[in-house]
Scaffold this motif. Structure first.
Motif, PDB file in Angstrom:
ATOM      1  N   ALA A 298     -45.247  12.972  22.746  1.00 40.14           N
ATOM      2  CA  ALA A 298     -44.757  11.949  23.656  1.00 40.14           C
ATOM      3  C   ALA A 298     -44.399  10.680  22.879  1.00 40.14           C
ATOM      4  CB  ALA A 298     -45.819  11.644  24.718  1.00 40.14           C
ATOM      5  N   ARG A 299     -45.283  10.265  21.990  1.00 39.06           N
ATOM      6  CA  ARG A 299     -45.007   9.098  21.157  1.00 39.06           C
ATOM      7  C   ARG A 299     -43.734   9.286  20.356  1.00 39.06           C
ATOM      8  NH1 ARG A 299     -49.245   5.451  20.786  1.00 39.06           N
ATOM      9  NH2 ARG A 299     -51.152   6.573  21.257  1.00 39.06           N
TER      10      ARG A 299
ATOM     11  N   GLY B 167     -40.501   8.655  21.947  1.00 41.11           N
ATOM     12  CA  GLY B 167     -40.206   7.297  22.347  1.00 41.11           C
ATOM     13  C   GLY B 167     -40.853   6.880  23.648  1.00 41.11           C
ATOM     14  N   ILE B 168     -41.826   7.651  24.117  1.00 45.15           N
ATOM     15  CA  ILE B 168     -42.541   7.243  25.325  1.00 45.15           C
ATOM     16  C   ILE B 168     -43.573   6.191  24.947  1.00 45.15           C
ATOM     17  CG2 ILE B 168     -44.171   8.044  27.093  1.00 45.15           C
ATOM     18  CD1 ILE B 168     -42.687  10.716  27.003  1.00 45.15           C
ATOM     19  N   ARG B 169     -43.636   5.109  25.737  1.00 47.36           N
ATOM     20  CA  ARG B 169     -44.623   4.064  25.436  1.00 47.36           C
ATOM     21  C   ARG B 169     -45.945   4.483  26.072  1.00 47.36           C
ATOM     22  NH1 ARG B 169     -39.784   0.384  26.098  1.00 47.36           N
ATOM     23  NH2 ARG B 169     -39.434  -0.303  23.959  1.00 47.36           N
TER      24      ARG B 169
END
Lengths: 514, 354
Positions: B227-228, B231-233
């Protein structure tokens, strides 16, 4: 292949096949290990060497086929089982308990006890020191493993295997973290063990090492054994030929296109290592639109770390990254993706896919904002249309995009990861070992896609430890070694020898601590 | 994942799929089983009055379980919801009864609507504290929310010195009347709390299915690293789920004190466990990445109906606990079995393809 019938053979694999979900790792392999000899195993990444050894060491069970030890069929249910039969293995990834001392690690699960009075620490330490001395390791058995540099941890792992009194010792890339002096010591120990009649299996990518220490060599390609010979009968050319095969891989033809302006520039990227030193050492490079830059390097050369710095995963890294003229050094991963960077990570399972989600959700995970209405509502038709397009463009063989992503083969999973990156409409694509662990057909598809994208004006940086791949796909070749950029060569000027030589550069000079 | 369907072409595979489908629908099957059982064995079980009463009970747990579901999907846990219920009840009760004493002779009173908003804000703030502890200070969710569990309960007890705020009718001149509407009011024949549950549940289900944050919640729980990398915050996603959980707990605090027209600082003790049970029963995976709001609601109904039904049958509350525990364990065992079977079926299909 002729099954070896002489009595020197201590262990034989017959027709062994291993299937994981999505990939056949080993296909009908026949392998004979001789006692009192160094049996070398070579092959490219993903050729199935490690899987084969894990089968012998009892970590994995073969899906098909049998294992013969001293001519009798055996079945190993666990590594402990294999150890009882005298098989020890030093794994490529270290399997040590960092929070325990060296002695405790060496004697884990077979502690020296004094009946009810518990573990005899004194005796353990003495014995451990004895093994370590044999390796000239200069390690104190009482130190905690996590306080040792990685090279010395490797030696601890080897000491542990030797201490098992094994008849068959498997060393999976034991030198990847060792200095030249340590390698010499290791080879000395290997010769001693050989003289005692131990069968040694030696896996390595460093061909000159194999030529030095090996007696017999077996070459694996795509899970199949493609060559078997005595080392003294062959040369490195033979090895390379058997590794790569005459049926050269299907690399898509380079499409002629003009390179555009510079779209990517990294300057002075540094990433400190936890145990001291730099994992990425003042790395700087620039790529133009439509250009494919291949980054070649051995394991641990810092390629993945460099890519992770570029995409913004390491807050401690320093240096500047420009994408299309914009300085993105201060941005987090999310903003860097917005600016046109995209990373296809090396480890598909750990970093690329969300296994619990469907094929479709994985594809659109990084680019959901493209399908929004009112900034929060995902428009179903838009998303589905994009997913359909991606599945078609990348020829992903997905029976139904709503199935879980793990229901597909490795190659198709890799295509999903690529699709996810492409759906963010990047200007610069970073691909870390894009062909790792996928079958030949999928590789060809991936390479074709890379070509097409470059033709469309995308700048591509890809890393690989496959010589042939880097030669065939890149416009320019960068070689990294020990965190540093050693050289950048135009493909037209590059030779395989130059690249191999450069990739060992960083290991000669530094590493005084190891 | 109760709605997913499998298609299979071969005959022997369809055997596995039938079993799979049955297992996927297990929460539904459990719900119908308890309803059928009690309609036979418990008198008056199917009367409208009883059904509405039970729904009101279920609603309380369902609110908490929805918040919990999101938290668990991200791979976390929120133990503090029970205490938030208690504290928020006290905040609402205190504001209605005593207002805020400004120390120099003035006291501010808020009208009921404002009281509700403030109470919800308190719940969200405690959720935000949980989130900050977990994301910024890297405290394990279990420990962080265990800490806030004690802190919030402590403050609830401190607020009244352990006493109950009784009789929250309010005074017309301060416009603090009408608090009872939340707990005992009705709209179109249904209790207000049920309407609220419907609204919040639909909103939560919508968020889970059709918004980026919903997708991100699943991704973070399924594979945080991936997820990181996409580009997921991740930190924002976690903040959101804990704040939402706090918000749900605050609603429950409001509804309970409104139903009783009194706030007791020990309210909500061990509610978090019921909420976790409902989520797990509804198919939420404790290891993260899997779960649905619909499943959780059904899970809450199974647990609620089970305990109310057993009471109506006059079964001792000690036995009720035993039965509830067994139901939860069986649910998880079936869940695991289903996952294994699913894997086998996909592997088989893969092997057949070659």
């Amino acid at each position: 292949m002729q099954p070896v019938q002489d009595e020197d053979c201590v262990l034989r694999l017959e027709d062994v096949t291993k299937v994981y979900s999505g990939i056949v790792a080993v296909r009908h392999a026949n392998l004979a290990l001789r006692r009192g000899a160094v049996n070398v195993l070579v092959g490219e990444n993903g050729a199935g060497k490690s899987t084969l050894m894990r089968i012998i060491a009892g970590v994995e069970k073969p899906s098909l086929g049998r294992i013969l030890l001293d001519g009798k069929e055996v079945e190993f249910h666990s590594p402990a089982d294999a150890q009882r039969h005298g098989i020890g293995m030093v794994f490529q990834e270290l399997n040590l308990f960092g929070n325990l001392s060296v002695a405790e690690n060496i004697f884990a699960t077979r502690e020296v006890t004094r009946g009810l009075r518990g573990i005899d620490h004194r005796a353990q330490i003495d014995k451990a020191n004895h093994f370590l001395d044999r390796l000239d390791a200069g390690i104190d058995a009482e130190t905690l493993v996590e306080d040792l540099p990685i090279g010395q941890q490797q030696l601890v792992e080897i000491a542990k295997a030797i201490s098992l009194d094994t008849r068959i010792l498997i060393l999976d890339e034991p030198t990847s973290a060792l200095s030249a002096a340590e390698v010499d010591v290791l080879f000395k120990v290997i010769r001693e063990l050989k003289a005692q009649g131990v069968a040694i299996v030696y896996i390595s990518h460093r061909l000159e090492e194999l030529m030095r220490i090996g007696d017999y060599i077996t070459v694996l390609r795509d899970g199949q054994i493609t060559g078997h010979a005595m080392i003294r009968d062959i040369d490195t050319k033979w090895i390379v030929r058997s590794m790569i095969g005459s049926d050269a891989k299907d690399f898509a033809k380079s499409v002629d296109h003009r390179l555009g302006k510079e779209v990517f520039r990294a300057e002075d990227i540094c990433l400190p290592r936890r145990i001291g030193g730099l994992a990425v050492d003042h790395m700087g490079i620039s790529v133009r639109a439509g250009e494919v830059l291949g980054i070649y390097g051995l394991m641990g050369a810092g390629r993945s770390e460099f890519f992770e710095c570029v995409i913004g995963q390491h807050p401690h890294s320093t240096g500047r990254v420009h994408v299309g003229g914009v300085d993105v050094s201060a941005c987090d991963t999310s903003d860097r993706i917005q600016e046109g960077l995209a990373l296809i990570p090396e480890d598909r399972q750990r970093e690329g896919l969300v296994q619990a989600l469907s094929i479709a959700s994985n594809l659109t995970l990084a680019s959901l904002e493209r399908f929004l209405r009112l900034r929060f509502h995902i428009v179903g038709e838009k998303e589905r249309a994009a997913i359909k397009a991606a599945i078609r463009d990348l020829s992903i063989k997905a029976p139904n995009p709503d199935f879980e992503v793990t229901s597909m083969s490795g190659g198709n999973q890799q295509k999903v990861v690529i699709g996810k990156a492409l759906m963010t409409r990047p200007k610069v694509l970073l691909m870390d070992e894009p062909s790792r662990g996928i079958d030949v057909g999928a590789k060809a598809d991936v390479f074709r896609t890379m070509r097409r994208l470059a033709g469309e004006g995308l700048a591509i940086l890809f890393s690989t430890s496959d010589l042939e791949e880097v030669m065939a796909l890149s416009d320019r070749i960068a070689v990294m070694s020990n965190g540093r950029l050693v050289t950048v060569i135009d493909r037209t000027d590059a030779t395989e020898e130059m690249i191999v030589k450069a990739s060992a550069e960083g290991h000669k000079t530094t590493r005084e601590h190891a | 994942m109760t709605t997913a369907t499998t298609t299979s072409t071969t005959a022997e595979a369809s055997n596995g799929s039938l079993l799979l489908t049955l297992m996927k629908l297990r929460t539904f099957i459990a719900l119908f089983a308890v309803i059928a059982f009690f309609s036979v064995f418990a008198p008056n079980f199917l009367s409208t009055a009883n059904l509405i009463l039970m729904s009101k009970h279920v609603a309380l747990n369902a609110f908490l379980a929805m918040g919990m579901t999101f938290v668990i999907i991200t791979g976390g846990i929120d133990l503090s919801v029970g205490s938030i219920v208690g504290l928020c009840g006290m905040v609402a009760g205190g504001l209605i009864l005593n207002g805020i004493d400004l120390q120099f002779g003035y006291t501010i009173y808020f009208n009921v609507f404002e009281v509700c908003l403030i109470t919800l804000a308190v719940g969200i703030v405690i959720g935000a504290i949980n989130g900050l502890l977990i994301t910024k200070l890297n405290v394990a969710p279990f420990i962080a929310t265990l800490g806030t569990l004690y802190v919030a309960r402590g403050f609830a007890l401190l607020s009244s010195d352990g006493q109950t705020f009784p009789n929250l009718v309010g005074k017309p001149e301060l416009s603090t009347t009408g608090f009872a509407f939340l707990g005992s009011g009705r709209l179109l024949g249904l209790p207000v709390s049920i309407w609220m549950l419907i609204v919040v549940a639909l909103a939560a289900a919508y968020v889970a299915k059709c918004t980026p944050i919903g997708r991100h919640i699943f991704a973070v729980g399924g594979n945080e690293r991936a997820a990181r990398m996409s580009g997921i915050r991740v930190d924002r996603v976690k903040m959101f789920v804990y704040m939402f959980s706090g918000f749900c707990a605050a609603i429950v605090g409001l509804v309970i004190s409104s139903e009783l027209m009194a706030s007791h600082p020990a309210t909500g003790n061990s509610f978090e466990l019921n909420a976790i049970a409902a989520a797990v029963l509804g198919g939420t995976s404790m290891s993260g990445g899997r779960g649905t709001i619909g499943g959780t609601i059904i899970g809450a109904f199974v647990i609620g109906i089970l305990s109310d039904g057993l009471v109506m049958m006059g079964i001792s509350s000690f036995w009720q606990m035993v039965i509830k525990g067994i139901v939860i364990i069986v649910a998880v065992v079936v869940d695991q079995a289903q996952r294994r079977l699913q894997q086998q079926v996909t592997l088989m299909q893969l092997a057949k393809k070659g």
